[in-house]
Design a protein around this motif. Sequence first.
Motif, PDB file in Angstrom:
ATOM      1  N   LEU A  19      15.313   9.838   2.696  1.00 48.62           N
ATOM      2  CA  LEU A  19      16.719   9.595   2.994  1.00 48.62           C
ATOM      3  C   LEU A  19      16.987   8.107   3.194  1.00 48.62           C
ATOM      4  N   MET A  20      16.076   7.429   3.858  1.00 54.57           N
ATOM      5  CA  MET A  20      16.248   5.997   4.120  1.00 54.57           C
ATOM      6  C   MET A  20      16.230   5.176   2.840  1.00 54.57           C
ATOM      7  N   LEU A  21      15.257   5.455   1.988  1.00 53.21           N
ATOM      8  CA  LEU A  21      14.976   4.524   0.896  1.00 53.21           C
ATOM      9  C   LEU A  21      15.419   4.984  -0.487  1.00 53.21           C
ATOM     10  N   LEU A  22      15.498   6.266  -0.725  1.00 53.08           N
ATOM     11  CA  LEU A  22      15.714   6.725  -2.101  1.00 53.08           C
ATOM     12  C   LEU A  22      17.176   6.946  -2.471  1.00 53.08           C
ATOM     13  N   ILE A  23      18.001   7.362  -1.516  1.00 50.79           N
ATOM     14  CA  ILE A  23      19.382   7.716  -1.851  1.00 50.79           C
ATOM     15  C   ILE A  23      20.143   6.551  -2.470  1.00 50.79           C
ATOM     16  N   HIS A  24      20.008   5.385  -1.878  1.00 54.75           N
ATOM     17  CA  HIS A  24      20.733   4.205  -2.368  1.00 54.75           C
ATOM     18  C   HIS A  24      19.762   3.119  -2.841  1.00 54.75           C
ATOM     19  N   LEU A  25      18.676   3.549  -3.454  1.00 55.73           N
ATOM     20  CA  LEU A  25      17.626   2.614  -3.850  1.00 55.73           C
ATOM     21  C   LEU A  25      18.116   1.570  -4.846  1.00 55.73           C
ATOM     22  N   ASP A  26      19.111   1.916  -5.653  1.00 50.09           N
ATOM     23  CA  ASP A  26      19.588   1.000  -6.683  1.00 50.09           C
ATOM     24  C   ASP A  26      20.757   0.128  -6.223  1.00 50.09           C
ATOM     25  N   VAL A  27      21.172   0.260  -4.963  1.00 53.54           N
ATOM     26  CA  VAL A  27      22.362  -0.457  -4.494  1.00 53.54           C
ATOM     27  C   VAL A  27      22.117  -1.947  -4.209  1.00 53.54           C
TER      28      VAL A  27
END
Length: 541
Positions: A19-27
């Motif tokens: 949840l910390m790192l993967l959801i918005h990894l490309d932001v």
Amino acid sequence: MIKTLEKYPLLSLTIIVSLMLLIHLDVPNITIMEARNFISSREMIQDNNWILTTMNGEPRYQKPPLPTWLTAVSGLLFGANSLFALRLPAALMVLFSGFVCYYFSLKLSLSKNHSFRNSLILVTSFYVVGILNEAPWDIFAHGFIFAGIYYLFTLFEEHTSNWKKAFLAAVFFGLSMLSKGPVSLFAVFLPFIISYGIVFKFKNFKQKLVPFLSFIILFIILGSWWFVYVRYADPEAFLAIASRETGNWSSYNVKPFYYYWSFFVQSGLWTIPAFIALLYPYLIKRVENKKAYKFTFWWTLIAVVLLSTIPEKKARYLMPVLIPLALNTGFYIQFLIKEFSTLTSKKETIPVYFNFGLIATVGICFPVVLYFVLNDSFELYFINYISTSLALLTIGIFMIRSLIQKNIKVTFYLSIFFMLSIFVFGIPISKVFNKNDAFTSINSLHLYEKEKGIKTYSVGDVTPEMIWDYNGKLKNIHKNNRLEFPSEKKFGLLITNDSFEKINTELNSNYKLEFIKTYNLNVGAKQKNRLVRQFYLVSKK
């Protein structure tokens, strides 16, 4: 909720890190270090340079290739130009390091819950997470060697020789060397082995001497084969790069010896607990497993001292210290969970109230502060504003309540949820700082090149961020203070404002320059000249 988290520690850790790192990894915007690494990964795929690694078509042997291989494989699976794909292996290494931390803590005879909290402290430490967007290769080197140390520690502690543990330790040490050379040997392994000798004394080591020597030989072979191959396959470039890199250790970014002595600040949320955990005379009387605490204490301090002896210093070089520091901080958190409700001394309680009270205050004040930060962009980020504000406000209120009740276990997990909420709901808001109206992607240059049938060159090296965005190679034609003119009658040229007059003078007699466009990769309001290039169409007269 807490009982469920502690009942399934590895699953809980996986969910939290994901949840910390993967959801918005490309932001997050790409950084210079990321760009260098991702360009090499892309060129591996495009040019098949899997051993003799390149960047912008030039040899790049500063870093061994293992993380680049893993990143390239992820790129092949999910897209070579996808930031999510290219950042995924490094993010998974954070989770891997958390797993190792959990199992290593168990080997130190700590309880499952204590071990779980150690792993949470590690994966939520500021620079363990922050380094993903600055120098992803470090997490591979330090994560792999941490796994190797786990097996080595097991080998040392068992009563009989275990060749399997020696082999696995060697494999992970070799993987670490293939990630960033001997850096982790100095920053993680050497402090570990010294502190182990101080505390555990290498008991019954004679019967393990042969497996240990075999471990050394095997990891050197596994970790150095690439260096040996490149040394003989491309000796001139390899030696030039090696000379430049070793010279940097003593002449580049030189800082004083004491530069690293605020290292505990790099743990972010855990700054104050990490500092108090280092107060040996205070905590040694309060921990249950004194030998394990002594071990992590010396491991942390020795790592900082050794890193301080190297003249070249950067904040990110402290990341390996956060491994033993997380273990060491866990002892203080464990003490607070068990004893805080009975503490009466203000000297002991005030730092705790201040640390977690500060986090709670930030959560409570966040909605108001964020409203003014968003300003004109409020409507654009309304959903993120509401979700982030509600999460942090709720956490802040419950944290104050748990502090009043002196329930540090709840307070600890609320701190984890605080960090988690920022990543899940707040990361997209970071785009509000991308306010440069002059931003122009250099990738659009390909359309003009195709239209005119030309190839583009550069005067001076183009920054990695621009090469990444361009998605191609930009050869530097200005080397050794002279221009090496392309053979084409017409070509594109990227130059800086500062060098225009000089270049124009050199080209003026035989070439005509026509200004076409300015490419500006600055995403924020602050302008960095290195991310700006003027594009000219150059034609022979």
